[in-house]
Design a protein around this motif. Structure first.
Motif, PDB file in Angstrom:
ATOM      1  N   GLU A   1      55.038  57.162  81.615  1.00  0.00           N
ATOM      2  CA  GLU A   1      54.541  58.102  80.608  1.00  0.00           C
ATOM      3  C   GLU A   1      53.453  59.013  81.173  1.00  0.00           C
ATOM      4  O   GLU A   1      52.781  59.730  80.431  1.00  0.00           O
ATOM      5  CB  GLU A   1      54.009  57.332  79.398  1.00  0.00           C
ATOM      6  CG  GLU A   1      55.088  56.528  78.673  1.00  0.00           C
ATOM      7  CD  GLU A   1      54.556  55.775  77.462  1.00  0.00           C
ATOM      8  OE1 GLU A   1      53.453  56.104  77.003  1.00  0.00           O
ATOM      9  OE2 GLU A   1      55.241  54.858  76.988  1.00  0.00           O
TER      10      GLU A   1
ATOM     11  N   SER B   1      53.146  64.377  77.512  1.00  0.00           N
ATOM     12  CA  SER B   1      52.030  64.851  76.681  1.00  0.00           C
ATOM     13  C   SER B   1      52.478  65.122  75.251  1.00  0.00           C
ATOM     14  O   SER B   1      51.718  65.651  74.453  1.00  0.00           O
ATOM     15  CB  SER B   1      51.415  66.117  77.286  1.00  0.00           C
ATOM     16  OG  SER B   1      52.394  67.116  77.474  1.00  0.00           O
TER      17      SER B   1
ATOM     18  N   THR C   1      48.914  59.448  73.401  1.00  0.00           N
ATOM     19  CA  THR C   1      49.495  60.787  73.470  1.00  0.00           C
ATOM     20  C   THR C   1      50.027  61.120  72.083  1.00  0.00           C
ATOM     21  O   THR C   1      51.031  60.576  71.661  1.00  0.00           O
ATOM     22  CB  THR C   1      50.646  60.831  74.492  1.00  0.00           C
ATOM     23  OG1 THR C   1      50.151  60.470  75.759  1.00  0.00           O
ATOM     24  CG2 THR C   1      51.273  62.205  74.560  1.00  0.00           C
TER      25      THR C   1
END
Length: 226
Positions: free
Chosen positions: A33, A37, A109
């Motif tokens: 990850e 974003s 995120t």
């Protein structure tokens, strides 16, 4: 539950809406990850006609294998979610808002891109400006046509007046909305709006797995513009 590909994993979750409905969801996480974003929240087609989160699985898998966290869920009355579906999708707006707020709370995120298919595009469009963390919206086959507007017309004002960036994807042979109707609706829409037409595709063909890879590519291209 881990998937075979090795590029993402899938797990189940339950999310409580603000009015007490329990929503059944799935989280598709990229193996890495580091470059993710965005969280993509996907809203499935009309549950009254059998729409469920399984129809969004291919796109969710495609996005997560390309580094974007994806969340799917069954709106109220669909699949294992509690509650009752509404005919016009008005109650389901709350489901979308609740899922987005859950994402904001549970992910580091939490910049959200909201993606809706068919009636799910109408429902998602009504939630866009209700969640600050939603920075972009993708419509896959928005039902702008006259007949569809009898059920979903009340959703149109919200998305057309939203200043947030929007991508509208539609097949040129969509049986619910003509290309002309789409163009007329977007002519005076607020914000930055992108249209992408899939030549020869019908409404229900575009919902099928044959177009999942195309949808993933278009969504990822749109994300780069945000």
């Amino acid at each position: 539950m881990a998937e075979e590909s090795g590029t993402y994993s899938r797990s189940s979750c339950t999310i409580e809406s603000t009015d007490g409905v329990i929503l059944d969801g799935r989280i598709y996480r990229p193996t890495s990850e580091e470059n993710s974003s965005f969280v993509a929240v996907l809203v499935h087609p009309y549950s009254v006609l059998g729409g469920c989160q399984g129809l969004m699985r291919g796109i969710a898998k495609g996005l997560s294998s390309r580094g974007v966290i994806a969340v799917t869920f069954d709106t109220r009355g669909a699949g294992k979610s509690s509650g009752r579906a509404s005919l016009t999708g008005s109650a389901e707006i709350n489901d979308v808002i609740s899922v987005c707020k859950w994402v904001h709370t549970n992910f580091t995120t939490n910049t959200i891109i909201l993606i809706g298919s068919s009636a799910g595009a109408a429902i998602a469009g009504s939630a866009v400006d209700e969640v600050e963390q939603v920075v972009g919206y993708v419509s896959l086959g928005y039902p702008f046509g006259f007949t569809a507007s009898i059920l979903f017309g009340r959703h149109q004002k919200s998305i057309l007046q939203s200043p947030k960036p929007k991508l509208f994807v539609m097949g040129t042979n969509d049986g619910f909305t003509s290309v002309k109707q789409l163009e007329n609706k977007l002519k005076d829409a607020a914000g930055h709006n992108i249209t992408h037409l899939i030549q020869g595709a019908t409404h229900f063909q575009m919902e099928g797995p044959a177009f999942d890879a195309d949808m993933v590519n278009l969504i990822l291209q749109f994300i780069t513009t945000l």
